[in-house]
Design a protein around this motif. Structure first.
Motif, mmCIF file in Angstrom:
data_model
loop_
_atom_site.group_PDB
_atom_site.id
_atom_site.type_symbol
_atom_site.label_atom_id
_atom_site.label_comp_id
_atom_site.label_asym_id
_atom_site.label_seq_id
_atom_site.Cartn_x
_atom_site.Cartn_y
_atom_site.Cartn_z
ATOM 1 N N ASP A 1 -1.253 2.725 3.789
ATOM 2 C CA ASP A 1 -0.750 1.858 2.722
ATOM 3 C C ASP A 1 -1.057 0.394 3.010
ATOM 4 N N TYR B 1 -3.312 -1.650 0.332
ATOM 5 C CA TYR B 1 -2.758 -2.757 -0.446
ATOM 6 C C TYR B 1 -2.892 -4.107 0.259
ATOM 7 N N SER C 1 -3.547 -7.300 -1.961
ATOM 8 C CA SER C 1 -2.678 -7.523 -3.118
ATOM 9 C C SER C 1 -2.358 -9.000 -3.353
ATOM 10 N N ASN D 1 9.410 -0.383 -16.576
ATOM 11 C CA ASN D 1 8.737 -0.354 -15.270
ATOM 12 C C ASN D 1 7.394 -1.076 -15.314
ATOM 13 N N LYS E 1 -1.868 -3.328 -12.421
ATOM 14 C CA LYS E 1 -1.484 -2.397 -11.365
ATOM 15 C C LYS E 1 -2.583 -2.431 -10.311
ATOM 16 N N LYS F 1 -4.079 -0.073 -7.790
ATOM 17 C CA LYS F 1 -4.129 1.362 -7.536
ATOM 18 C C LYS F 1 -2.945 2.018 -8.228
ATOM 19 N N ASP F 2 -1.905 2.429 -7.516
ATOM 20 C CA ASP F 2 -0.773 3.071 -8.172
ATOM 21 C C ASP F 2 0.503 2.227 -8.128
ATOM 22 N N ARG F 3 0.408 0.987 -7.676
ATOM 23 C CA ARG F 3 1.573 0.098 -7.599
ATOM 24 C C ARG F 3 1.470 -1.013 -8.645
ATOM 25 N N LEU F 4 2.628 -1.412 -9.148
ATOM 26 C CA LEU F 4 2.685 -2.515 -10.093
ATOM 27 C C LEU F 4 2.482 -3.822 -9.339
#
Length: 191
Positions: free
Chosen positions: A71, A75, A78, A140, A167, A169-172
């Motif tokens: 992870d 990320y 980011s 969300n 977003k 990948k899969d995170r906001l």
């Protein structure tokens, strides 16, 4: 010369770390082999259980640290991408203002190509824009900043985005700021 049994005491081996020296000296000699075997069997089972639990804890630790490392790598960009999307927002605002002045300008076309390159680069790095207009409002993904009367957009849907959300990948990374309907306009008549 023979030594009597009083001068040669029987030695008892104690493996329990909690036993004190006085316990060793005063421990009576046990002739009951079944009790020793039962105690040893119970200790063996306890240590096997402890070893299995420790091994399971270690396996869980390894899995958790591997997941956290993946992870962190996934990320790691980011904060950089978050700063870049603010620049893209300003670039898009400038581009839309330039379009209103002159839609046929070669400089405007060049700016459009640069914007496409930037958005393609961001997409290659896992950044995905969040669709908002006409979509069902999702707390969300969307942040409502205003209500507006509307007869064309159903309730709990987005009228228009004010700022695009993203977003990673899969995170906001950033929610879309949107305008939502407050229902049909209410007219009051004054008599």
């Amino acid at each position: 010369m023979k030594q009597s049994s009083e001068t040669n005491p029987r030695k008892i081996d104690v493996t329990d770390d909690d036993a004190s020296a006085s316990d060793v000296a005063t421990a009576p000699a046990s002739n009951d082999g079944e009790d020793d075997g039962t105690n040893l069997q119970a200790d063996l089972e306890r240590f096997r259980d402890l070893a299995l639990r420790t091994q399971a804890d270690f396996e869980n630790f390894k899995k958790r640290t591997t997941r956290e490392k993946e992870d962190a790598i996934k990320y790691s960009n980011s904060s950089l991408l978050e700063r870049l999307i603010a620049i893209v927002d300003n670039f898009e605002l400038g581009l839309s203002a330039a379009k209103s002045e002159s839609a046929e300008s070669p400089i405007l076309a060049g700016m459009g190509m640069v914007l496409k390159q930037i958005t393609d680069f961001l997409a290659e790095n896992g950044l995905q824009p969040i669709a908002a207009e006409g979509q069902r409002f999702d707390p969300n993904l969307h942040e409502a900043i205003a209500h507006e009367a509307s007869t064309t957009v159903p309730e709990e849907h987005v009228i228009r985005p004010m700022r695009r959300g993203y977003k990673l990948k899969d995170r906001l990374l950033r929610p879309s700021t949107v305008v939502v309907p407050s229902g049909p306009a209410k007219y009051t008549s004054s008599a």
